[in-house]
Design a protein around this motif. Structure first.
Motif, short mmCIF file in Angstrom:
data_model
loop_
_atom_site.label_atom_id
_atom_site.label_comp_id
_atom_site.label_asym_id
_atom_site.label_seq_id
_atom_site.Cartn_x
_atom_site.Cartn_y
_atom_site.Cartn_z
N SER A 1 0.83 -1.21 0.00
CA SER A 1 0.00 0.00 0.00
C SER A 1 0.86 1.26 0.00
O SER A 1 0.39 2.35 -0.33
CB SER A 1 -0.93 0.01 1.22
OG SER A 1 -0.19 0.15 2.43
N ALA A 2 2.13 1.10 0.36
CA ALA A 2 3.05 2.25 0.41
C ALA A 2 3.99 2.27 -0.79
O ALA A 2 4.24 3.33 -1.37
CB ALA A 2 3.87 2.21 1.69
N GLU A 3 4.53 1.11 -1.16
CA GLU A 3 5.46 1.00 -2.29
C GLU A 3 5.20 -0.30 -3.03
O GLU A 3 4.61 -1.23 -2.48
CB GLU A 3 6.92 1.03 -1.81
CG GLU A 3 7.37 2.34 -1.21
CD GLU A 3 7.53 3.46 -2.23
OE1 GLU A 3 7.52 3.16 -3.45
OE2 GLU A 3 7.67 4.61 -1.81
N THR A 4 5.64 -0.35 -4.28
CA THR A 4 5.44 -1.55 -5.08
C THR A 4 6.78 -2.13 -5.53
O THR A 4 7.76 -1.39 -5.69
CB THR A 4 4.58 -1.27 -6.32
OG1 THR A 4 5.20 -0.23 -7.10
CG2 THR A 4 3.19 -0.83 -5.91
N LEU A 5 6.79 -3.41 -5.74
CA LEU A 5 7.95 -4.12 -6.29
C LEU A 5 7.71 -4.29 -7.78
O LEU A 5 6.71 -4.88 -8.20
CB LEU A 5 8.09 -5.48 -5.61
CG LEU A 5 9.21 -6.39 -6.09
CD1 LEU A 5 10.57 -5.81 -5.71
CD2 LEU A 5 9.06 -7.79 -5.50
N THR A 6 8.61 -3.74 -8.59
CA THR A 6 8.44 -3.84 -10.04
C THR A 6 8.55 -5.30 -10.48
O THR A 6 9.55 -5.97 -10.19
CB THR A 6 9.51 -3.02 -10.77
OG1 THR A 6 9.45 -1.67 -10.33
CG2 THR A 6 9.29 -3.07 -12.28
N PRO A 7 7.54 -5.84 -11.16
CA PRO A 7 7.62 -7.22 -11.65
C PRO A 7 8.82 -7.37 -12.59
O PRO A 7 9.08 -6.48 -13.42
CB PRO A 7 6.29 -7.41 -12.40
CG PRO A 7 5.37 -6.38 -11.82
CD PRO A 7 6.24 -5.21 -11.48
N PRO A 8 9.55 -8.47 -12.50
CA PRO A 8 10.74 -8.65 -13.33
C PRO A 8 10.50 -8.49 -14.83
O PRO A 8 11.32 -7.90 -15.54
CB PRO A 8 11.20 -10.07 -12.98
CG PRO A 8 10.78 -10.24 -11.56
CD PRO A 8 9.45 -9.54 -11.47
N ALA A 9 9.37 -8.98 -15.32
CA ALA A 9 9.10 -8.85 -16.76
C ALA A 9 8.94 -7.39 -17.15
O ALA A 9 9.43 -6.95 -18.21
CB ALA A 9 7.84 -9.63 -17.13
N GLN A 10 8.28 -6.62 -16.28
CA GLN A 10 8.12 -5.20 -16.55
C GLN A 10 9.45 -4.47 -16.44
O GLN A 10 9.76 -3.58 -17.26
CB GLN A 10 7.11 -4.61 -15.56
CG GLN A 10 6.71 -3.18 -15.84
CD GLN A 10 5.71 -2.67 -14.82
OE1 GLN A 10 6.09 -2.20 -13.75
NE2 GLN A 10 4.43 -2.78 -15.14
N PHE A 11 10.24 -4.84 -15.45
CA PHE A 11 11.57 -4.25 -15.30
C PHE A 11 12.39 -4.46 -16.56
O PHE A 11 13.02 -3.53 -17.08
CB PHE A 11 12.29 -4.87 -14.10
CG PHE A 11 13.68 -4.35 -13.88
CD1 PHE A 11 13.92 -3.31 -12.99
CD2 PHE A 11 14.78 -4.89 -14.56
CE1 PHE A 11 15.20 -2.81 -12.78
CE2 PHE A 11 16.06 -4.40 -14.37
CZ PHE A 11 16.26 -3.36 -13.47
N THR A 12 12.40 -5.69 -17.06
CA THR A 12 13.19 -6.01 -18.26
C THR A 12 12.71 -5.20 -19.46
O THR A 12 13.52 -4.70 -20.26
CB THR A 12 13.08 -7.52 -18.56
OG1 THR A 12 13.57 -8.26 -17.43
CG2 THR A 12 13.88 -7.89 -19.80
N GLN A 13 11.40 -5.06 -19.59
CA GLN A 13 10.84 -4.27 -20.70
C GLN A 13 11.33 -2.83 -20.65
O GLN A 13 11.80 -2.27 -21.65
CB GLN A 13 9.32 -4.31 -20.64
CG GLN A 13 8.63 -3.46 -21.68
CD GLN A 13 7.11 -3.40 -21.48
OE1 GLN A 13 6.56 -4.09 -20.62
NE2 GLN A 13 6.45 -2.56 -22.25
N TYR A 14 11.21 -2.21 -19.47
CA TYR A 14 11.63 -0.81 -19.34
C TYR A 14 13.15 -0.66 -19.47
O TYR A 14 13.64 0.30 -20.07
CB TYR A 14 11.18 -0.25 -17.99
CG TYR A 14 9.70 0.06 -17.91
CD1 TYR A 14 9.08 0.84 -18.88
CD2 TYR A 14 8.93 -0.41 -16.86
CE1 TYR A 14 7.72 1.14 -18.81
CE2 TYR A 14 7.56 -0.11 -16.77
CZ TYR A 14 6.97 0.65 -17.75
OH TYR A 14 5.64 0.94 -17.67
#
Length: 516
Positions: A220-233
């Protein structure tokens, strides 16, 4: 006699090598410094707070002047590197003030400093009574070679409008980038490309996992970037960088278990002395009371439910673990309430509904959990309790389970570590695919966090909070000396990939923790 430090990769035929935990200071004054296959004339660095020189919980001038890119740039000047301009803050206090329609609003703390030591522990205060002087709305004249933006994730470097002051309140813009963005509609990567760099460094991705970790994995405070999304960006960012034809170096992400912000506070800090405020007799009395009121009865109930290992009575002789809520546990609230109601004990019967609602997923912290440095100040603070509940049951982390945001459970540590490992695979793959130099920052941080640490010219550096020399007072960012350690890792990788022989810097010449 003049001394400089040259990478072992560049002059391995001339100099002896040491273990991976030891660097060296050797007289190589007669070796001519060359740029090899690289062009350092326009060096631009990309990244987050670690690139900007952020430390002690703030961005301030002295820290910026000891950023690792500025150290690298000085070495590049020896072989034709240009000036390295940074968006310097207004003073050495740090902090930011944003002018809004309703008046000035401080949106970042000033730097931390050690005011004194209490029982051997540092008493940390904010500089300038935590009153900032740097205005976010004051846009600086660039362009700037250091494009490190505190708080940025990978996707943020690609985002248009990330420097628009009107978007700060909505958290789609960054107040630090507002200060030096070339225009409100630009992105970090666009300002990078405008400079037509000949060489770059990139250290980004830490915040995609670290902010989530420091928030206790509270989504609710911070999110963990999903690895697939991280790789895309990340690949999109690398492709934008590659379009400039600049050569460069990129670094991976350290593990969360290698920084003092998550490894300094033990899971079992509750001794009789701590619980008694320094008075062991008073602490023992508190332990007796808590065992009678809470720990003993709960242990009996949970044992009957086959979960007696969750909560055990407190010890007077050993250090006791914090009490936490673990959302991965099977909820036993209804069973606890039923057992307390049926106990025949008037006190337990009166508290039955409260016990079930509060301790259904409670357990004592254990090995594998991590306690954020910021949680220390919350231990024992009173929780607001329902009417009729004894105040003694409201001490956070002692009798009242710490909420998710205060603790990283072992399950959450595994979740974050798995993501970081996947991020690092993507980062190294990008370096390999584009032929960029690669820095294993994760390995270097692991060396720092080992018991032996690393040594430079007789000075040992470790990840130990305050006394280790490498990490600043926020436990996340490095000191000037720590940034010099990282600068050398970048320099080694640059030399090894581009056949240059830039001298390494001497970490001992930079600043560490200032003691009162």
């Amino acid at each position: 006699m003049k001394k400089i430090i040259i990478s072992t990769l560049a002059v391995s035929a001339l100099l002896f090598t040491t273990s991976c935990e030891t660097d060296f200071d050797t007289d190589v004054k007669d070796i001519q410094v060359t740029k090899g296959d690289a062009d350092f004339s326009r060096y631009v660095s990309l990244g987050n707070s670690l690139t900007s020189g952020y430390r002690d919980g703030a961005l301030y001038i002295d820290g910026q002047n000891e950023s690792y890119p500025s150290m690298i740039a000085l070495q590049m000047k020896l072989v034709g590197g240009g000036d390295f301009k940074q968006p310097l803050m207004a003073d050495n206090n740090g902090g930011l003030i944003l002018n809004t329609l309703v008046g000035p609003m401080q949106i970042a703390n000033t730097k931390l400093y050690i005011n004194s030591f209490i029982d051997g522990a540092p008493d940390l205060k904010f500089a300038n009574n935590n009153t900032a002087t740097t205005l976010t709305n004051t846009v600086l004249a660039g362009p700037f070679n250091n494009l490190g933006v505190p708080g940025a994730k990978v996707a943020h470097l690609l985002a248009d409008g990330y420097g628009n002051v009107l978007n700060v309140a909505a958290k789609t813009a960054n107040p630090y980038f507002v200060r030096f963005a070339s225009e409100p509609t630009t992105s970090v990567i666009k300002d990078f490309k405008k400079q037509n760099p000949t060489f770059f460094s990139l250290w980004i991705g830490n915040n995609d996992a670290l902010l989530y970790a420091l928030a206790g994995a509270d989504s609710s405070a911070e999110t963990l970037t999903p690895p697939a999304q991280f790789t895309q960006y990340y690949n999109a960012l690398i492709n934008e960088i590659a379009s400039t034809n600049a050569k460069g170096v990129i670094a991976n992400i350290p593990s969360v278990t290698s920084i003092p912000a998550l490894t300094t506070i033990p899971v079992n800090p509750l001794t009789a002395s701590v619980l008694g405020g320094g008075n062991v007799t008073a602490g023992n009395a508190t332990i007796d009371a808590l065992n009678a009121q809470l720990y003993g009865p709960l242990n009996q109930i949970l044992t009957a439910l086959g979960a007696g290992d969750r909560i055990k009575p407190l010890s007077k002789t050993d250090a006791n673990p914090l009490l936490i809520k673990d959302e991965s546990l099977t909820p036993l609230g209804a069973q606890i309430t039923a057992a307390a109601t049926a106990s025949g004990n008037p006190t337990l019967m009166a508290l039955a509904a409260y016990l079930g609602a509060t301790y259904g997923q409670a357990r004592q912290a254990k090995a594998g959990d991590l306690v954020p440095l910021t949680t220390k100040a919350e231990i024992g603070k009173p929780e607001t309790l329902p009417p009729g509940i004894p105040a003694s049951l409201g001490a956070r982390g002692v009798a009242y389970p710490f909420a998710d945001k205060y603790i990283l459970t072992g399950t959450e540590v595994t979740e974050i570590s798995t993501a970081i490992n996947a991020y690092n695979v993507a980062i190294q793959a990008a370096a390999t695919a584009k032929g960029y130099a690669f820095v294993d920052a994760n390995k270097k941080m692991t060396e720092l966090s080992s018991q032996s640490g690393i040594s430079f010219d007789g000075v040992r550096y470790t990840a130990k909070f305050v006394t280790g020399g490498a990490f600043s007072l926020d436990g996340v960012h490095l000191t000037g000396r720590g940034y010099a350690v990282i600068a050398n890792e970048f320099i080694k990788s640059i030399n090894g990939t581009y056949r240059s022989n830039l001298p390494q810097v001497d970490p001992n010449k930079y600043s560490g923790i200032k003691f009162p």
